[in-house]
Write a protein that holds these residues in place. Structure first.
Motif: not given
Length: 127
Positions: A46, A59, A103-110, A113
């Motif tokens: 995670e 983030y 990038s966005s939180y969504y992409r940086c948290s994957r 990526e």
């Protein structure tokens, strides 16, 4: 790609603090956003935190917001994770990772990526 080596893990009591370090090799370290992820036994890896290449943007996962602080020193090719008010549920192997660009939180948290990963360092928080 960059090569990453984490250190600073260990055993700490609940409420205590630890500071993780990630040493990077490679001339292009300062162009990478750097993230921290963790994986507890029996759970998926995670997202924890990420910092932009300038250090000006960050983030955090909700579970660590207000307790953990990510920082970097491009002159030393290093990124840090200061962990305060640790809880038993923070117990995990912590990984440092690098990705190109911000990038966005969504992409940086994957985790898919990210291009480069360290070997991980164990953090154990006792109750």
């Amino acid at each position: 790609q960059v090569q990453l080596v984490e250190s600073g893990g260990g055993l700490v009591q609940a409420g205590g603090s630890l500071r993780l370090s990630c040493a990077a090799s490679g001339r292009t370290f300062s162009t990478y956003a750097m993230g921290w992820f963790r994986q507890a036994p029996g759970k998926e890896r995670e997202f924890v935190a990420v910092i932009s290449w300038t250090g000006g943007s960050t983030y955090y996962a909700d579970s660590v917001k207000g307790r953990f602080t990510i920082s970097r020193d491009n002159g030393k090719n290093a990124v840090y994770l200061q962990m305060d008010s640790l809880k038993p549920e923070d117990t995990a192997v912590y990984y440092c990772a690098a990705r190109r660009g911000w990038s966005s939180y969504y992409r940086c948290s994957r985790d898919d990526e990210y291009d480069s990963w360290g070997q991980g360092t164990q953090v154990t928080v006792s109750s």
